[in-house]
Design a protein around this motif. Structure first.
Motif, PDB file in Angstrom:
ATOM      1  N   GLU A  81      56.704  52.405  30.000  1.00 53.10           N
ATOM      2  CA  GLU A  81      57.284  51.406  30.900  1.00 53.10           C
ATOM      3  C   GLU A  81      56.587  51.429  32.266  1.00 53.10           C
ATOM      4  OE1 GLU A  81      61.690  50.772  32.704  1.00 53.10           O
ATOM      5  OE2 GLU A  81      61.576  51.545  30.628  1.00 53.10           O
ATOM      6  N   ARG A  82      56.358  52.629  32.762  1.00 52.42           N
ATOM      7  CA  ARG A  82      55.713  52.786  34.069  1.00 52.42           C
ATOM      8  C   ARG A  82      54.277  52.242  34.033  1.00 52.42           C
ATOM      9  NH1 ARG A  82      57.506  56.523  38.043  1.00 52.42           N
ATOM     10  NH2 ARG A  82      59.496  56.371  36.977  1.00 52.42           N
ATOM     11  N   VAL A  83      53.596  52.512  32.941  1.00 58.16           N
ATOM     12  CA  VAL A  83      52.208  52.034  32.789  1.00 58.16           C
ATOM     13  C   VAL A  83      52.193  50.508  32.728  1.00 58.16           C
ATOM     14  CG1 VAL A  83      50.191  51.986  31.252  1.00 58.16           C
ATOM     15  CG2 VAL A  83      51.358  54.150  31.712  1.00 58.16           C
ATOM     16  N   HIS A  84      53.120  49.935  31.983  1.00 56.78           N
ATOM     17  CA  HIS A  84      53.190  48.468  31.922  1.00 56.78           C
ATOM     18  C   HIS A  84      53.383  47.854  33.297  1.00 56.78           C
ATOM     19  CE1 HIS A  84      54.295  48.116  27.356  1.00 56.78           C
ATOM     20  NE2 HIS A  84      53.053  48.486  27.573  1.00 56.78           N
ATOM     21  N   SER A  85      54.296  48.409  34.093  1.00 59.70           N
ATOM     22  CA  SER A  85      54.529  47.865  35.443  1.00 59.70           C
ATOM     23  C   SER A  85      53.240  47.906  36.255  1.00 59.70           C
ATOM     24  CB  SER A  85      55.565  48.676  36.212  1.00 59.70           C
ATOM     25  OG  SER A  85      56.698  48.827  35.464  1.00 59.70           O
ATOM     26  N   PHE A  86      52.586  49.068  36.190  1.00 59.24           N
ATOM     27  CA  PHE A  86      51.338  49.193  36.947  1.00 59.24           C
ATOM     28  C   PHE A  86      50.311  48.171  36.473  1.00 59.24           C
ATOM     29  CE2 PHE A  86      47.041  51.291  36.752  1.00 59.24           C
ATOM     30  CZ  PHE A  86      46.668  50.948  38.043  1.00 59.24           C
ATOM     31  N   TYR A  87      50.137  48.041  35.162  1.00 57.70           N
ATOM     32  CA  TYR A  87      49.141  47.106  34.620  1.00 57.70           C
ATOM     33  C   TYR A  87      49.452  45.673  35.040  1.00 57.70           C
ATOM     34  CZ  TYR A  87      46.485  50.361  31.647  1.00 57.70           C
ATOM     35  OH  TYR A  87      45.666  51.356  31.186  1.00 57.70           O
ATOM     36  N   GLU A  88      50.739  45.318  35.027  1.00 58.87           N
ATOM     37  CA  GLU A  88      51.106  43.939  35.391  1.00 58.87           C
ATOM     38  C   GLU A  88      50.778  43.657  36.855  1.00 58.87           C
ATOM     39  OE1 GLU A  88      55.215  43.651  34.174  1.00 58.87           O
ATOM     40  OE2 GLU A  88      54.595  44.048  32.087  1.00 58.87           O
ATOM     41  N   GLU A  89      51.160  44.589  37.710  1.00 56.74           N
ATOM     42  CA  GLU A  89      50.873  44.423  39.130  1.00 56.74           C
ATOM     43  C   GLU A  89      49.354  44.427  39.367  1.00 56.74           C
ATOM     44  OE1 GLU A  89      52.421  43.488  41.590  1.00 56.74           O
ATOM     45  OE2 GLU A  89      51.106  44.054  43.263  1.00 56.74           O
ATOM     46  N   HIS A  90      48.682  45.320  38.665  1.00 59.77           N
ATOM     47  CA  HIS A  90      47.233  45.420  38.832  1.00 59.77           C
ATOM     48  C   HIS A  90      46.550  44.119  38.410  1.00 59.77           C
ATOM     49  CE1 HIS A  90      43.077  46.857  38.005  1.00 59.77           C
ATOM     50  NE2 HIS A  90      43.308  47.536  39.109  1.00 59.77           N
ATOM     51  N   ALA A  91      46.995  43.531  37.329  1.00 59.82           N
ATOM     52  CA  ALA A  91      46.412  42.273  36.847  1.00 59.82           C
ATOM     53  C   ALA A  91      46.588  41.173  37.896  1.00 59.82           C
ATOM     54  CB  ALA A  91      47.051  41.869  35.520  1.00 59.82           C
ATOM     55  N   ARG A  92      47.758  41.159  38.542  1.00 54.56           N
ATOM     56  CA  ARG A  92      47.985  40.155  39.603  1.00 54.56           C
ATOM     57  C   ARG A  92      47.013  40.373  40.765  1.00 54.56           C
ATOM     58  NH1 ARG A  92      53.385  40.452  38.113  1.00 54.56           N
ATOM     59  NH2 ARG A  92      53.780  42.290  39.388  1.00 54.56           N
ATOM     60  N   GLN A  93      46.901  41.608  41.218  1.00 57.38           N
ATOM     61  CA  GLN A  93      46.005  41.906  42.337  1.00 57.38           C
ATOM     62  C   GLN A  93      44.552  41.616  41.976  1.00 57.38           C
ATOM     63  OE1 GLN A  93      47.111  42.418  45.275  1.00 57.38           O
ATOM     64  NE2 GLN A  93      49.220  42.493  44.512  1.00 57.38           N
ATOM     65  N   ARG A  94      44.232  41.902  40.716  1.00 48.57           N
ATOM     66  CA  ARG A  94      42.864  41.731  40.246  1.00 48.57           C
ATOM     67  C   ARG A  94      42.415  40.278  40.358  1.00 48.57           C
ATOM     68  NH1 ARG A  94      39.426  41.371  35.876  1.00 48.57           N
ATOM     69  NH2 ARG A  94      38.182  43.230  35.448  1.00 48.57           N
ATOM     70  N   GLU A  95      43.307  39.358  40.046  1.00 49.06           N
ATOM     71  CA  GLU A  95      42.960  37.939  40.176  1.00 49.06           C
ATOM     72  C   GLU A  95      42.643  37.597  41.626  1.00 49.06           C
ATOM     73  OE1 GLU A  95      42.244  35.588  37.838  1.00 49.06           O
ATOM     74  OE2 GLU A  95      42.327  37.470  36.703  1.00 49.06           O
ATOM     75  N   LYS A  96      43.412  38.190  42.538  1.00 51.20           N
ATOM     76  CA  LYS A  96      43.205  37.887  43.961  1.00 51.20           C
ATOM     77  C   LYS A  96      41.876  38.414  44.483  1.00 51.20           C
ATOM     78  CE  LYS A  96      48.119  38.128  45.085  1.00 51.20           C
ATOM     79  NZ  LYS A  96      49.097  39.003  45.752  1.00 51.20           N
ATOM     80  N   VAL A  97      41.491  39.616  44.068  1.00 44.31           N
ATOM     81  CA  VAL A  97      40.263  40.192  44.646  1.00 44.31           C
ATOM     82  C   VAL A  97      39.013  39.446  44.185  1.00 44.31           C
ATOM     83  CG1 VAL A  97      41.324  42.485  44.775  1.00 44.31           C
ATOM     84  CG2 VAL A  97      39.777  41.960  42.889  1.00 44.31           C
ATOM     85  N   LYS A  98      39.121  38.713  43.087  1.00 48.03           N
ATOM     86  CA  LYS A  98      37.941  37.971  42.619  1.00 48.03           C
ATOM     87  C   LYS A  98      37.424  37.006  43.685  1.00 48.03           C
ATOM     88  CE  LYS A  98      38.778  38.266  37.648  1.00 48.03           C
ATOM     89  NZ  LYS A  98      39.063  37.534  36.413  1.00 48.03           N
ATOM     90  N   ASP A  99      38.320  36.584  44.566  1.00 47.36           N
ATOM     91  CA  ASP A  99      37.902  35.675  45.632  1.00 47.36           C
ATOM     92  C   ASP A  99      36.968  36.333  46.646  1.00 47.36           C
ATOM     93  OD1 ASP A  99      39.454  33.705  44.552  1.00 47.36           O
ATOM     94  OD2 ASP A  99      41.179  34.060  45.874  1.00 47.36           O
ATOM     95  N   TRP A 100      37.125  37.632  46.820  1.00 46.15           N
ATOM     96  CA  TRP A 100      36.349  38.256  47.909  1.00 46.15           C
ATOM     97  C   TRP A 100      35.506  39.456  47.476  1.00 46.15           C
ATOM     98  CZ3 TRP A 100      37.954  43.277  48.776  1.00 46.15           C
ATOM     99  CH2 TRP A 100      39.261  43.621  48.388  1.00 46.15           C
ATOM    100  N   ALA A 101      35.583  39.822  46.201  1.00 46.64           N
ATOM    101  CA  ALA A 101      34.849  41.010  45.747  1.00 46.64           C
ATOM    102  C   ALA A 101      33.348  40.878  46.043  1.00 46.64           C
ATOM    103  CB  ALA A 101      35.071  41.232  44.256  1.00 46.64           C
ATOM    104  N   GLU A 102      32.785  39.744  45.704  1.00 51.40           N
ATOM    105  CA  GLU A 102      31.341  39.524  45.892  1.00 51.40           C
ATOM    106  C   GLU A 102      30.945  39.701  47.367  1.00 51.40           C
ATOM    107  OE1 GLU A 102      29.621  38.186  42.908  1.00 51.40           O
ATOM    108  OE2 GLU A 102      27.710  38.605  43.911  1.00 51.40           O
TER     109      GLU A 102
END
Lengths: 383, 383
Positions: free
Chosen positions: A351-372
């Motif tokens: 359960e804890r891993v799922h929460s982390f993965y879900e939040e991480h996936a959300r953040q991951r979409e956001k960083v694509k804007d500025w990672a480069e």
């Protein structure tokens, strides 16, 4: 450094056998991360200690005391860590970045990330250039998504940053000869010349701010202890180039889910590693099948308790998923006492891993804007 | 390739002993530049042959016939040659560029020049980075001033062009291992890792147009035969990377003015080499003191004639300063017969050298306006 008479081998290119971490630290000639140093870090961070420090996962260091002295005298350090993009990140890879993030959040210090897509192409004959470059960007998204500050985080993506890295790498490379890399990495006649050269590029970020700013800027490198050989060479050449030696914080590696050796993507033990890229049902399967320190029967476990030290699930609580000492200690205590059964423990972790993965996936979409935009492409000076 | 049982050693990093050029060609496994191939070049160039070809200074080759076949079938080649900028250019360095220029003027083919300021820093412990970079630009001015066409000439200045070279160098480097470079260059444990890696970068220009244009573009490399080892490795990896093997034209080296070995800037024999940077009075001194094939007395020389084959002055007529076969043959004949005395011959050469230097200095000022614009800094594709 291969240790032929030992039962284990640890180099940046090979980890084999059952690692005696204390012995490894001694073999490498590194120092203990003492309670006194931990107390200084605790104080520095305003009265807290990251779980990776508090729980002994970081256990070895080089020159941390003088880095802290510098900091106390108004000379802040920067962080440097990296990733060889051979595939998706797994939990062991997060150990360095989690600690870097903690330092950045507590102290506001700059972070330099190196993505070694050239090195991984040289080190793994089975990977194409397209693959290491692609994994490089995927890994970078994952790292940044942990929460790094776009304004204070810089990336050396080797194949994209070579114009920035090369002027200094030229100087480093003249100071390291073949017998040095042979001794440190165990290279031989069949090692390709890319890999022989590579450590020069891996040294550059340690010196970058000092080079760019024409002053001595201290560097702290949190890394798996398997990466220490690279930075021993870096430290050996530092002063001859007019730069301070980087300080190191060495971590142990996370044990694999199958209960043998460290979590690893090499070889064919696919279910040994929990990847950030794993889909939810794969996470469930891997963790349900993971090796634990439990007993043969429920009755026996209730009576004797389980053994957390050999348990791959406990290792995940320890390194990442139990944020407070209170929770971690409670898990450890009830595991050992037999109150907590493996099935329940796994369900809670899943359960804890799922929460982390879900939040991480959300953040991951956001960083694509500025990672480069974090990728450094220009050297601070031409030579 | 070191030839331990021979009386000479020739590698890109060492030239020692009295070179038997035919034996060296055989040792290297290269082919003879036959009269038939020379006739084809003569035809290709519209009925003339450059003196360096006509007089046997270029004497060895690899795959020239198939390059000429391609040309005959409408697939033009490009030229590639380079310079390790350890100091000013001397007369031996011009041999490759003079021939390239001739090909470019006759056939309109593109020329790629590589300036290896990184390699020279790695190869010569006494040089600073500032020096190899500075010499790189000075050397480039001198090369371009020979008459290269700004529109058809491109420069890889390693430290400035690394972003352009590196993506392909990564691929080359995985195909060459330490035992390859050890065997070919005679590298050992004390060789620095920059030099071990370097040959990967020296291979890239051979493949550049094929890489950029996604088609097979033939390459011709005129070079001193001492550079052949680099390009043997290049040829070995070419097909595995999907590129044609470059063809080679090998020259002998110009003898030094002191009459021992090849013209060289290494070591302390400063007056051995005639530099493009030499001031007029230095040219006079060096040539007046140069070793000749003359006799002990004028009387003896009139009677016996001189020996052009051992004469450093005759070597300069042969390689550069007697533009027509008629003049060159006349010099050789009257030298051998005793009609031409060394003092007169030297005076005539000195005058010729002065004219060339004056014209070259004028052209050199002009190329400074556009030399930088020939430097390639962007790769044609990211990977």
């Amino acid at each position: 450094m291969p240790a032929p008479e030992e039962e284990f081998v640890v180099t940046p290119y090979e980890v084999k056998g059952k690692i005696d971490y204390t012995r490894l630290r001694e073999l490498f000639g590194a120092q203990e991360l003492t309670p006194e140093l931990l107390a200084r870090l605790h104080h520095l961070a305003g009265g807290e200690l990251h779980p990776l420090l508090a729980r002994g996962i970081y256990y070895s260091q080089r020159d941390l005391a003088s880095l802290l002295d510098d900091y106390a005298h108004g000379r802040p350090f920067f962080l440097y860590s990296g990733r060889g993009p051979s595939g998706p990140l797994h939990m062991s890879h997060l150990i360095q970045f989690d600690l870097c993030l903690w330092f950045q959040k507590r102290l506001g210090v700059p972070m330099y990330i190196q993505i070694t897509d050239d090195e991984k192409y040289w080190a793994r004959a089975g990977l194409t250039r397209e693959e290491t470059a692609q994994w490089g960007m995927e890994n970078l998204y994952d790292i940044l998504a942990l929460g790094f500050d776009p304004k204070r985080t810089h990336t050396f993506f080797d194949s994209k940053s070579i114009a920035a890295l090369y002027p200094l790498a030229i100087r480093v490379a003249r100071k390291i000869n073949y017998s040095n890399v042979k001794a440190v990495f165990g290279f031989g006649p069949s090692t390709n010349i890319g890999l022989v050269f590579y450590t020069a590029l891996q040294s550059v970020p340690s010196f970058w701010p000092s080079w760019a700013e024409n002053r001595s800027v201290p560097c702290l490198i949190p890394c798996g202890i398997d990466q220490d050989p690279h930075f021993r060479l870096t430290r050996d050449v530092a002063e001859g180039l007019g730069f301070p030696k980087p300080a190191l914080l060495h971590s142990q590696m996370v044990p694999g889910l199958l209960g043998e050796g460290v979590m690893s993507t090499s070889g064919s033990r696919a279910d040994d590693a929990l990847f950030l890229s794993d889909e939810s049902w794969v996470v469930d399967r891997k963790l349900r099948n993971a090796f634990t320190g439990g007993r043969a029967t429920v009755e026996e476990q209730r009576r004797l308790g389980a053994v957390p030290e050999i348990c791959s699930i406990w290792a995940l609580w320890r390194t990442r998923f139990a944020p407070t000492e209170a929770e971690f200690n409670e898990i450890t205590r009830t595991c050992r006492s037999g109150e907590l059964l493996c099935g329940d423990c796994k369900a809670r972790l899943i359960e804890r891993v799922h929460s982390f993965y879900e939040e991480h996936a959300r953040q991951r979409e956001k960083v694509k804007d500025w990672a480069e935009s974090t990728i450094v492409t220009v050297p601070p000076k031409p030579l």
